[in-house]
Write a protein that holds these residues in place. Structure first.
Motif, PDB file in Angstrom:
ATOM      1  N   GLN A   2       0.872  -1.168   0.000  1.00  0.00           N
ATOM      2  CA  GLN A   2       0.000   0.000   0.000  1.00  0.00           C
ATOM      3  C   GLN A   2       0.912   1.221   0.000  1.00  0.00           C
ATOM      4  OE1 GLN A   2      -3.477  -0.265   0.121  1.00  0.00           O
ATOM      5  NE2 GLN A   2      -3.679   1.929  -0.159  1.00  0.00           N
ATOM      6  N   GLN A   4       2.032   5.179  -0.373  1.00  0.00           N
ATOM      7  CA  GLN A   4       1.555   6.538  -0.123  1.00  0.00           C
ATOM      8  C   GLN A   4       2.680   7.507  -0.439  1.00  0.00           C
ATOM      9  OE1 GLN A   4       0.190   6.550   3.924  1.00  0.00           O
ATOM     10  NE2 GLN A   4      -1.600   5.306   3.501  1.00  0.00           N
ATOM     11  N   ILE A  22       5.896   5.666   1.021  1.00  0.00           N
ATOM     12  CA  ILE A  22       5.886   4.719   2.129  1.00  0.00           C
ATOM     13  C   ILE A  22       4.951   3.556   1.812  1.00  0.00           C
ATOM     14  CG2 ILE A  22       5.306   4.428   4.572  1.00  0.00           C
ATOM     15  CD1 ILE A  22       5.941   7.382   4.945  1.00  0.00           C
ATOM     16  N   ASP A  23       5.438   2.357   2.088  1.00  0.00           N
ATOM     17  CA  ASP A  23       4.587   1.174   2.005  1.00  0.00           C
ATOM     18  C   ASP A  23       3.957   0.997   3.382  1.00  0.00           C
ATOM     19  OD1 ASP A  23       5.164  -2.398   1.466  1.00  0.00           O
ATOM     20  OD2 ASP A  23       3.344  -1.243   1.822  1.00  0.00           O
ATOM     21  N   SER A  24       2.733   1.449   3.516  1.00  0.00           N
ATOM     22  CA  SER A  24       2.100   1.459   4.830  1.00  0.00           C
ATOM     23  C   SER A  24       1.737   0.069   5.325  1.00  0.00           C
ATOM     24  CB  SER A  24       0.857   2.350   4.806  1.00  0.00           C
ATOM     25  OG  SER A  24      -0.067   1.872   3.836  1.00  0.00           O
ATOM     26  N   GLU A  25       1.773  -0.916   4.441  1.00  0.00           N
ATOM     27  CA  GLU A  25       1.473  -2.284   4.870  1.00  0.00           C
ATOM     28  C   GLU A  25       2.727  -3.015   5.324  1.00  0.00           C
ATOM     29  OE1 GLU A  25      -2.570  -3.440   2.402  1.00  0.00           O
ATOM     30  OE2 GLU A  25      -0.653  -4.322   1.798  1.00  0.00           O
ATOM     31  N   HIS A  26       3.871  -2.376   5.186  1.00  0.00           N
ATOM     32  CA  HIS A  26       5.142  -2.971   5.610  1.00  0.00           C
ATOM     33  C   HIS A  26       5.287  -4.364   5.011  1.00  0.00           C
ATOM     34  CE1 HIS A  26       5.624   0.351   8.379  1.00  0.00           C
ATOM     35  NE2 HIS A  26       4.382   0.170   8.734  1.00  0.00           N
TER      36      HIS A  26
END
Length: 126
Positions: A2, A4, A22-26
């Motif tokens: 995900q 952003q 940023i990959d908010s799902e890590h």
């Protein structure tokens, strides 16, 4: 994954901006990343790419020597440092990720990327 994107804004020609993605799902780091941009009335075009291993980068000729792509794998963040901005850099900038088995490859084709961020506007005034 995900993504952003952030960091866009209005800047005078010659200035600098730093975009973040940023990959908010890590989701980890099993993907290469890239930055694309789309100006009004134009196709979305490749700007820069970085391999999953972070060892290789690739740039469009129009930004080579002015933009730098980097990546912090531990924090699932990619950056695009943009220096010596020009009015023709004005566009919506998108970050993208591509799942890959090849850690050292970078990718230029838009259709190769499976995940996209929402875009961030960069406007450069003359």
């Amino acid at each position: 994954v995900q993504l952003q994107a952030s960091g866009g804004g209005l800047m005078q020609a010659g200035g600098s901006l730093r975009l973040s993605c940023i990959d908010s799902e890590h989701s980890g780091t099993t993907y290469a990343m890239g930055w694309f941009r789309q100006a009004p009335g134009k196709e979305r075009e490749f700007v820069a790419g970085i391999s999953m291993s972070v060892t290789n980068t690739d740039y469009a000729d129009s930004v080579k020597g002015r933009f730098t792509i980097s990546r912090d794998g531990a924090k699932n963040v990619a950056f695009l440092q943009m220096n010596s901005l020009k009015p023709e850099d004005t566009a919506v900038y998108y970050c993208a990720a591509k799942s890959t088995w090849y850690p050292d490859l970078t990718y230029r084709r838009r259709l190769e990327y499976g995940w996209w961020g929402q875009g961030t506007q960069v406007t450069v005034s003359s």
